[in-house]
Design an enzyme around this catalytic site. Structure first.
Site, mmCIF file in Angstrom:
data_model
loop_
_atom_site.group_PDB
_atom_site.id
_atom_site.type_symbol
_atom_site.label_atom_id
_atom_site.label_comp_id
_atom_site.label_asym_id
_atom_site.label_seq_id
_atom_site.Cartn_x
_atom_site.Cartn_y
_atom_site.Cartn_z
ATOM 1 N N GLU A 103 -13.982 -12.487 -6.530
ATOM 2 C CA GLU A 103 -12.662 -12.175 -7.113
ATOM 3 C C GLU A 103 -11.509 -12.624 -6.217
ATOM 4 O O GLU A 103 -10.351 -12.564 -6.615
ATOM 5 C CB GLU A 103 -12.557 -10.679 -7.404
ATOM 6 N N LYS A 132 -15.402 -9.787 7.303
ATOM 7 C CA LYS A 132 -14.374 -10.628 6.690
ATOM 8 C C LYS A 132 -14.990 -11.903 6.126
ATOM 9 O O LYS A 132 -14.447 -12.514 5.226
ATOM 10 C CB LYS A 132 -13.311 -10.988 7.724
ATOM 11 N N GLU A 135 0.837 -1.198 0.000
ATOM 12 C CA GLU A 135 0.000 0.000 0.000
ATOM 13 C C GLU A 135 0.877 1.254 0.000
ATOM 14 O O GLU A 135 0.567 2.246 -0.661
ATOM 15 C CB GLU A 135 -0.907 -0.028 1.234
ATOM 16 N N CYS A 184 -10.584 -2.199 14.390
ATOM 17 C CA CYS A 184 -10.883 -3.637 14.445
ATOM 18 C C CYS A 184 -11.140 -4.121 15.863
ATOM 19 O O CYS A 184 -11.885 -5.082 16.067
ATOM 20 C CB CYS A 184 -9.743 -4.435 13.862
ATOM 21 N N SER A 210 -7.033 1.991 -2.291
ATOM 22 C CA SER A 210 -5.816 1.231 -2.584
ATOM 23 C C SER A 210 -6.214 -0.110 -3.179
ATOM 24 O O SER A 210 -7.142 -0.757 -2.707
ATOM 25 C CB SER A 210 -5.028 1.018 -1.304
ATOM 26 N N CYS A 238 -8.123 -2.046 4.032
ATOM 27 C CA CYS A 238 -8.025 -3.221 4.917
ATOM 28 C C CYS A 238 -9.351 -3.602 5.517
ATOM 29 O O CYS A 238 -9.548 -4.725 5.936
ATOM 30 C CB CYS A 238 -7.078 -2.965 6.077
ATOM 31 N N GLU A 277 2.238 1.816 -3.376
ATOM 32 C CA GLU A 277 1.183 2.366 -4.217
ATOM 33 C C GLU A 277 1.039 3.869 -3.981
ATOM 34 O O GLU A 277 0.906 4.651 -4.917
ATOM 35 C CB GLU A 277 -0.124 1.635 -3.891
ATOM 36 N N GLU A 304 -16.014 -10.864 2.861
ATOM 37 C CA GLU A 304 -14.852 -10.607 2.013
ATOM 38 C C GLU A 304 -14.266 -11.899 1.458
ATOM 39 O O GLU A 304 -13.935 -11.984 0.280
ATOM 40 C CB GLU A 304 -13.791 -9.848 2.814
#
Lengths: 637, 172
Positions: A401, A393, A307, A564, A354, A334, A310, A396
């Site tokens: 993908e 999550k 990241e 988190c 990102s 994240c 980037e 996710e």
């Protein structure tokens, strides 16, 4: 510490919003008598707050410290002398001297009736409920000695359980209409999935159009689960599948553990919040039957490198290549709740996100490629489990993908609560376990990875690496103990500016990306941190309006209040004090690490040397460690 | 729904928001306008209104379901609401109800097949001294008898066709 959630709440009627007079000239104190105890409080203090100050217990149910006052459940009723009716203690601001009685016969009878009425609607199958022994309704029934169902009790379930979402399951049979989920979703998170439908005895909590949860605009943050007093909301629990994989000898079951669950899991075993059990948990996981236990922090360090690279490339584009519309500020990616929030509500800003995957997903694809090669295991036989403080999550890892390794990168996402359940099912007393380290080849990560669990942590970790890699100086020279205090804390939105006075040589890791850093000299890196999607909304609206946030270069977003550590998979209950204790545990763990910067992690150097040989941002890392997003929009047909 | 109709609908809502202000307190007046013009508030409308007022569609849906005079389902052009509270009950609301059901061929809670009439119950219209009372859209009729039911329905029917004034104009 400021919790800017309650104050901005626009939804509660003005009469129910607790209003304190903060001006010193107007500060008036009133004397209150509560059960013969006397206390002086500022005007506007509620009876409940005053009672808590003198240590008098008033039961509550719809009241939650993170949320605006609703006053709907009435369990906190008290008698105010001279008033004909009982008053709800949580919603009664004291404006004049009053005398309050909290447990007269009238009060006790009313509370008992209220409870009986709730139980007459609550299909409580306590043994088969995941909130057994941690249920506020159950606790109240015990506290008030409910020994029979005065107004009856549902014998059969009346609603179908909504299992359509990957993350959150809704069982309306257990709902007692306290509206905490509604206030969480609308005020705290500004997502707006749940609301009350209809009136009086017909009212019910519904999604938009009463559609299944999987079909509406839900970001899966799970904050509603953490605040539900009963078992009406719970996470989608894959423990049975995980046990099946463990029991299958042909499967190599690997678990990665995120930093936040360690700071919270002790609460499930009766410990005070803020007691980290990182290394005890490693032993317990092995005992449960996991073949390898890895530290998600390795992937967090990997995320920082990817990241950060980037970001530097985007800055290069803007400053050197004079790109007219660089996708700046760059947003962190994240937090899967935040990612889905952006996809729904601000899809036009997807280029700013990102492209680096979250640590969980990065680790998944690394395990099924690099680790499989190293140990000569067929990736088909590897089952990757992720222990996360998060319900999003689960969504996710089911994104279509997320299969860059050729297989499903992460097979199952477990929450802290579910793992605690598994550990207790295995008969293990977690706090008493001996300590053991994480498994190779990823080993123990760095302090930078650990603080990913707290709001501001990703930013702090990124800054530590950027300062050292770009400026060529030690972070300790700028910040004592490399603690970047300005990005820490619980304020909703925080800003920081970092002038880059001089630059160093391009380190080996980033060689080939740029020739030198001189183009960054004299620039000021502006960053911001936001936690809770309500704050994210404020930042996004500010960016749209061209305000201060639009001048930033890098913004960290976390969907859950507190980051988190306050995630939707963390132990229940949650409150500002609990989140603060967990944050303390996380920062203490960071301070105890020898290596505290992502780029110094030997496992990172190793993986870029052996496997991702074309370096950060290279082709292979783009294939395995980066992803793309889906513009979703907010209109439902 | 045609795309062009959708665009028109959106335009109308935007105009109403302009009129009542673009904050959450404009929600009910805007919904009332939608209800008046389209006789129901669809999910699409809820999302458009929420989008423009910067609130959540589910909040709009909660408001729509809370108020009896706002509805999700299309109703008849004339909504007849007969008061069912005690004064009207004692003055013979049952006979009026039966007459309405017989004349229209539907039960309470239903809409005629031609989409012209809907029968509903109402709780106290504030005309307790002049019961039985009923409401046709926004017009009140008092001391209704089975005989006058026929006249009321005829009056409604006469407002159809080319001579029919726009509902919005008549009842605004």
């Amino acid at each position: 510490m400021s919790h800017s959630f309650k104050q901005d709440c626009s939804r509660a009627p003005t009469s129910l919003r607790v209003q304190k007079i903060n001006s010193p000239t107007l500060q008036v104190a009133v004397t209150v008598h509560i059960d013969d105890r006397e206390i002086e409080v500022p005007v506007g203090t509620t009876i409940l707050e005053a009672a808590r100050q003198v240590g008098i217990h008033i039961p509550t149910l719809c009241f939650h410290e993170d949320l605006c006052v609703a006053g709907v459940c009435r369990i906190c009723v008290v008698e105010v002398e001279g008033h004909r009716n009982l008053e709800a203690a949580c919603a009664y601001p004291i404006t004049a001297p009053i005398t309050v009685r909290t447990h007269t016969r009238k009060v006790r009878m009313a509370r008992r009736h209220i409870l009986d009425l709730m139980l007459s609607e609550h299909y409580g199958e306590c043994y088969a409920c995941f909130r057994n022994n941690n249920c506020e309704l159950q606790a109240l029934a015990q506290e008030y000695g409910v020994d029979f169902f005065r107004f009856g009790h549902p014998e059969k379930p009346r609603y179908e359980i909504d299992r359509s979402s990957h993350s959150v399951i809704r069982d309306m049979d257990k709902c007692i209409l306290c509206r905490r989920c509604v206030r969480t979703c609308i005020d705290l998170q500004e997502v707006g999935v749940l609301e009350v439908d209809k009136r009086s005895n017909q009212s019910k909590i519904i999604t938009f159009g009463d559609k299944p949860l999987g079909d509406v605009i839900c970001i899966n943050c799970g904050q509603c689960i953490n605040r539900c007093p009963t078992g009406a909301l719970r996470a989608n629990d894959p423990t049975d599948e995980v046990w099946a994989a463990i029991d299958d000898p042909s499967k190599h079951v690997v678990i990665q553990t995120a930093p936040s669950p360690r700071a919270g899991i002790g609460e499930c075993f009766g410990l005070e919040p803020g007691v980290p059990l990182t290394f005890e948990m490693n032993t317990a996981l092995k005992e449960c039957g996991f073949d390898k236990v890895f530290d998600t922090n390795f992937a967090a360090d990997l995320t920082i490198i990817e990241e950060g690279t980037e970001l530097l490339l985007r800055l290069h584009k803007a400053l050197v290549e004079q790109d007219a519309a660089p996708a700046l500020p760059q947003f962190t990616s994240c937090s899967p709740g935040w990612v889905k929030y952006l996809e729904h509500f601000y899809p036009e800003y997807i280029p700013n996100l990102s492209s680096a995957k979250s640590p969980q997903q990065m680790f998944g694809s690394v395990i099924k490629t690099y680790y499989a090669q190293l140990n000569d295991i067929d990736p088909q036989d590897i089952v990757t489990v992720a222990l996360m403080p998060c319900s999003a999550k689960k969504f996710e890892c089911n994104r279509p993908e997320m299969c860059d390794s050729g297989f499903k990168d992460i097979d199952y996402g477990l929450t802290t609560r579910e793992l605690a359940q598994m550990i207790s099912e295995a008969g293990i007393d977690l706090p008493a376990m001996p300590k053991s380290d994480f498994d190779d080849p990823f080993g123990t990560a760095t302090g930078s990875g650990v603080i990913f669990g707290a709001t501001g942590g990703v930013m702090e970790a990124a800054l530590r690496s950027v300062i050292e890699l770009v400026c060529g100086i030690k972070v300790e020279d700028l910040f004592e103990h490399a603690d970047i205090i300005p990005v820490r804390g619980f304020e909703g939105i925080r800003f920081m500016e970092l002038p880059i006075k001089k630059t160093g040589p391009v380190p080996e890791l980033l060689a080939g990306l740029v020739d030198d850093w001189t183009w960054l000299e004299g620039a000021t890196l502006k960053v911001a941190v936001a936690h809770g999607t309500a704050n994210a909304k404020k930042v996004m609206d500010d960016i749209k309006a061209g305000g201060r946030c639009s001048e930033c270069h890098f913004i960290e977003f976390m969907a859950c209040p507190g980051g988190c550590l306050g995630g939707g998979g963390q132990p229940i209950p949650t409150s500002p004090a609990i989140r603060e204790a967990r944050a303390k545990a996380i920062y203490a763990e960071d301070a105890a690490y020898e290596i505290r910067k992502s780029h110094e992690n030997p496992a990172i150097t190793k993986i870029y040397g052996e496997f991702l040989t074309d370096g950060p941002g290279g082709l292979l890392s783009h294939k395995l460690l980066h992803t793309q997003y889906t513009p979703r929009g907010k209109y439902i047909v | 729904m045609l795309v062009s109709e959708r665009e028109q609908l959106r335009g109308n809502i935007e105009a109403w928001v302009e009129q009542y202000g673009s904050n959450r307190s404009a929600l009910i007046p805007v919904l009332e306008e939608v209800q008046r013009k389209y006789s129901h508030i669809s999910e699409y409308v809820m999302q458009v209104v929420a989008d423009i007022l910067d609130i959540h569609p589910v909040e709009v849906s909660g408001v729509v379901s809370f108020y009896s005079f706002l509805g999700r389902k299309p109703k008849g052009r004339f909504i007849i609401r007969l008061c069912r509270t005690i004064s009207c009950e004692m003055q013979g609301k049952d006979r009026v109800a039966r007459q309405l059901e017989n004349d229209l061929g539907i039960l309470f809670g239903e809409t005629t097949a031609d989409g012209n009439f809907t029968l509903e119950w109402a709780n106290c219209l504030g005309m307790c001294d002049q019961g039985p009372a009923l409401l046709v859209n926004e017009r009140i009729y008092t001391q209704v008898t089975p005989e006058t039911v026929h006249d009321i329905l005829e009056e409604c029917r006469r407002t159809f066709g080319v001579y029919a004034p726009q509902l919005t104009e008549e009842y605004a």
